[in-house]
Design an enzyme around this catalytic site. Structure first.
Site, PDB file in Angstrom:
ATOM      1  N   CYS A  44      -4.901  -0.618  -6.753  1.00 39.51           N
ATOM      2  CA  CYS A  44      -3.473  -0.693  -6.095  1.00 39.51           C
ATOM      3  C   CYS A  44      -3.802  -2.532  -5.967  1.00 39.51           C
ATOM      4  CB  CYS A  44      -4.083  -0.272  -4.981  1.00 39.51           C
ATOM      5  SG  CYS A  44      -5.183  -0.606  -3.849  1.00 39.51           S
TER       6      CYS A  44
ATOM      7  N   CYS B 237      -3.056   7.549  -2.320  1.00 38.67           N
ATOM      8  CA  CYS B 237      -4.744   7.280  -2.992  1.00 38.67           C
ATOM      9  C   CYS B 237      -6.260   8.235  -1.333  1.00 38.67           C
ATOM     10  CB  CYS B 237      -5.028   6.327  -3.295  1.00 38.67           C
ATOM     11  SG  CYS B 237      -3.995   5.267  -3.762  1.00 38.67           S
TER      12      CYS B 237
ATOM     13  N   GLU C  71      -1.045   1.464   9.056  1.00 37.27           N
ATOM     14  CA  GLU C  71      -2.194   2.103   9.971  1.00 37.27           C
ATOM     15  C   GLU C  71      -2.265   2.633  11.266  1.00 37.27           C
ATOM     16  OE1 GLU C  71      -2.355  -0.679   7.522  1.00 37.27           O
ATOM     17  OE2 GLU C  71      -3.574   0.606   6.220  1.00 37.27           O
TER      18      GLU C  71
ATOM     19  N   HIS D  31     -12.769   5.757  -3.586  1.00 43.67           N
ATOM     20  CA  HIS D  31     -11.296   4.187  -3.031  1.00 43.67           C
ATOM     21  C   HIS D  31     -11.644   3.875  -3.626  1.00 43.67           C
ATOM     22  CE1 HIS D  31      -7.911   4.130  -0.791  1.00 43.67           C
ATOM     23  NE2 HIS D  31      -8.907   3.333  -0.108  1.00 43.67           N
TER      24      HIS D  31
ATOM     25  N   THR E 258      -4.680   4.997   7.208  1.00 35.79           N
ATOM     26  CA  THR E 258      -3.707   4.381   5.979  1.00 35.79           C
ATOM     27  C   THR E 258      -2.336   5.585   5.781  1.00 35.79           C
ATOM     28  OG1 THR E 258      -5.093   2.766   4.755  1.00 35.79           O
ATOM     29  CG2 THR E 258      -3.358   3.993   4.366  1.00 35.79           C
TER      30      THR E 258
ATOM     31  N   TYR F  72      -8.751   0.504  -5.368  1.00 43.06           N
ATOM     32  CA  TYR F  72      -8.366  -0.290  -5.150  1.00 43.06           C
ATOM     33  C   TYR F  72      -7.482  -1.282  -6.970  1.00 43.06           C
ATOM     34  CZ  TYR F  72      -9.108  -0.762  -0.891  1.00 43.06           C
ATOM     35  OH  TYR F  72      -9.265  -0.450   0.976  1.00 43.06           O
TER      36      TYR F  72
ATOM     37  N   GLU G  13      -7.549  -5.621   3.802  1.00 46.23           N
ATOM     38  CA  GLU G  13      -7.831  -4.306   2.923  1.00 46.23           C
ATOM     39  C   GLU G  13      -8.983  -4.630   2.384  1.00 46.23           C
ATOM     40  OE1 GLU G  13      -4.915  -0.935   2.789  1.00 46.23           O
ATOM     41  OE2 GLU G  13      -7.069   0.961   3.063  1.00 46.23           O
TER      42      GLU G  13
ATOM     43  N   CYS H  69       0.976  -1.017   0.110  1.00 48.19           N
ATOM     44  CA  CYS H  69       0.308   0.646  -0.168  1.00 48.19           C
ATOM     45  C   CYS H  69       1.171   1.291   0.174  1.00 48.19           C
ATOM     46  CB  CYS H  69      -1.014   0.522   1.280  1.00 48.19           C
ATOM     47  SG  CYS H  69      -1.585   1.624   1.498  1.00 48.19           S
TER      48      CYS H  69
HETATM   49 FE1  SF4 Z   1      -3.039   2.014   0.134  1.00 48.51          FE
HETATM   50 FE2  SF4 Z   1      -4.686   0.659  -2.253  1.00 48.51          FE
HETATM   51 FE3  SF4 Z   1      -5.714   2.180  -0.328  1.00 48.51          FE
HETATM   52 FE4  SF4 Z   1      -3.919   3.046  -2.296  1.00 48.51          FE
HETATM   53  S1  SF4 Z   1      -6.315   2.082  -2.515  1.00 48.51           S
HETATM   54  S2  SF4 Z   1      -4.514   3.431  -0.101  1.00 48.51           S
HETATM   55  S3  SF4 Z   1      -2.414   1.500  -1.906  1.00 48.51           S
HETATM   56  S4  SF4 Z   1      -4.719   0.664  -0.576  1.00 48.51           S
HETATM   57 FE    FE Z   2      -8.025   1.858   1.260  1.00 49.06          FE
END
Ligand code: SF4
Ligand code: FE
Length: 482
Positions: free
Chosen positions: A296, A102, A255, A290, A189, A294, A444, A98
């Protein structure tokens, strides 16, 4: 824009109150447990400074016309939204963890919509305040922690009926200069890698909860804010001398519980104040952004698939048809995650403020898949990796004069590959499945940006059921009114 080094130096100037293992962390930036998470955020700066990634990692500010980091940008088109998806996947692949930035980007975008909408209804000046704040964030190239999740206490009770009124962030005092707030935000986060903290309500609210319907931004080291670090499985491996057992020694996420103990917020940093009927909209807009973010997980999934293919080769099983098929399945699942994020971006639309918002139904579908597929990808990676991933002796044993030679001999797979490389890739898979990165890749994926049921409720609300029934009834020859 700041360089990665300047970002690190800017964090050193903050005076954050951080606790970990029961003690105040005096040097947050160099703390061995926190440091990899700072490195992951620093990559958002390093890659933005690389001309090769300029188009993906930077954007043009709609308020100043200057080149800014995309993480500080307000999306001006569906093309911007698609680039956000691609940036998230790319960053996930580059860090295997992570990268935290974001949440701030998603908070800024959600607030750009909600502040405008509140002003339209009440003639307030939230949007003007917000744009001034946005300019400050963009000019400074700052990291913002988007803080939404309250501790919530008894989940069956609204904020004003909680036995402890601090279970949701609320106003305790109003002065001519600003407000005083009390409460906490959980699971934050990247909190201690942030310059700013942007607070939003966590649920939709009614009039009785209006003292809880607040949104504001503060410097992360504002007086009265305390951070208590969450611990992660295998976190103390980062304190060991050897780096291999960390799996991914350079990068990670973190976190924290963030406590606001009667913190003063000046009016120019208040973006919602008791307009309770907009709390739900802000939550939904942030959550939709958000849920798109993801992508990510598809980036970390790329790492996982690459690791699974590599360990298959190191074990000498890459040609087995079932292994090939498992890799195909992992890719199928991972690309499906990506499809969801890209599609909600492509189908995004301009809001009254001009900000582009993702298609909220498709963003919820995207995140619902995220609550499942990474678990299956992780299961398949473990299937391919074999049990050695969790039974490997420690790095100290491999370095031992007495037993190291046996470990090196008996844990060799493919003769062309060193035992050390085999060990490295196994530890990487372990890190993502069970170690520090499992927080981001698995739990997460389940609970971040809302637990699975939150998306199911949104899906049931957003689908056009009447249209589906019209189609069905028409084809079945059932008479309908329209
Ligand atoms: Fe972390 Fe993914 Fe959330 Fe960005 S979207 S803060 S990388 S978990
Ligand atoms: Fe998150």
């Amino acid at each position: 824009m700041m360089t990665a080094k300047e970002y690190e130096e800017s964090l050193r100037k903050l005076n954050l109150v951080v606790y970990q293992f029961g003690k105040r962390v005096e040097n947050v930036v160099d703390d061995p447990i926190i440091r990899p998470s700072m490195n992951a955020v620093a990559m958002t700066y390093a890659l933005a400074a690389n001309p090769k990634y300029e188009d993906l990692m930077t954007a043009t500010s709609h308020i100043t016309g200057k080149k800014i980091n995309r993480f500080c940008h307000i999306h001006q088109s569906t093309d911007d939204l698609v680039k956000k998806t691609d940036m998230g996947r790319f960053m996930g692949g580059m860090t295997g963890s992570c990268f935290q930035r974001c949440v701030g980007m998603d908070s800024l975008n959600a607030l750009s919509i909600t502040t405008y909408d509140i002003d339209q209804k009440y003639g307030t000046e939230y949007n003007k305040r917000f744009l001034k704040y946005l300019e400050y964030v963009q000019e400074g190239d700052l990291v913002c922690d988007g803080a939404m999740t309250d501790p919530k206490g008894d989940r069956g009770l609204p904020p004003h009926l909680q036995p402890d009124p601090d279970m949701f962030m609320h106003v305790v005092e109003e002065t001519k200069d600003g407000i005083v707030v009390r409460g906490a935000k959980a699971h934050q986060t990247g909190a201690v890698n942030s310059h700013e903290i942007i607070v939003m309500p966590t649920i939709s609210m009614r009039e009785a909860d209006k003292d809880y319907a607040i949104s504001f931004a503060l410097p992360s080291d504002a007086k009265g804010i305390t951070y208590i670090m969450g611990r992660q499985s295998c976190d103390t491996r980062k304190l060991e001398k050897g780096r291999i057992d960390c799996g991914n020694a350079n990068f990670g996420g973190h976190e924290a519980l963030v406590v606001f103990d009667d913190v003063f917020v000046p009016w120019d940093r208040v973006f919602m104040y008791k307009e309770y009927e907009f709390a739900g909209a802000l939550v939904e807009q942030f959550a939709s952004y958000h849920r798109q973010s993801y992508a990510c997980k598809a980036g970390v999934g790329d790492v996982m698939i690459g690791a699974a293919q590599t360990i298959a080769e190191y074990n000498g099983v890459q040609k087995a048809s079932h292994v090939k098929d498992k890799i195909i399945e992992m890719n199928h699942l991972n690309e499906t995650l990506y499809c969801g994020s890209v599609t909600c971006a492509c189908k995004g639309s301009a809001q009254p403020s001009g900000t582009y918002l993702v298609n909220t139904l498709l963003a919820n579908v995207c995140k619902q898949n995220v609550t499942r597929f990474p678990y299956e990808i992780a299961r398949l990676a473990q299937d391919i990796a074999g049990g050695l991933m969790v039974t490997l002796p420690s790095e100290d044993d491999f370095n031992s004069k007495e037993v190291g030679k046996w470990l090196d001999k008996y844990f060799k797979g493919n003769a062309d590959v060193s035992t050390e490389d085999r060990r490295r890739i196994l530890r990487l898979i372990e890190n993502i499945c069970f170690g520090t990165a499992a927080v981001g890749y698995l739990t997460e994926s389940m609970h971040g940006a809302g637990s699975p049921q939150a998306q199911r409720i949104m899906i049931s609300r957003l689908v056009d059921m009447a249209q589906k029934q019209r189609y069905a009834k028409k084809l079945a020859g059932i008479k309908t009114e329209d």
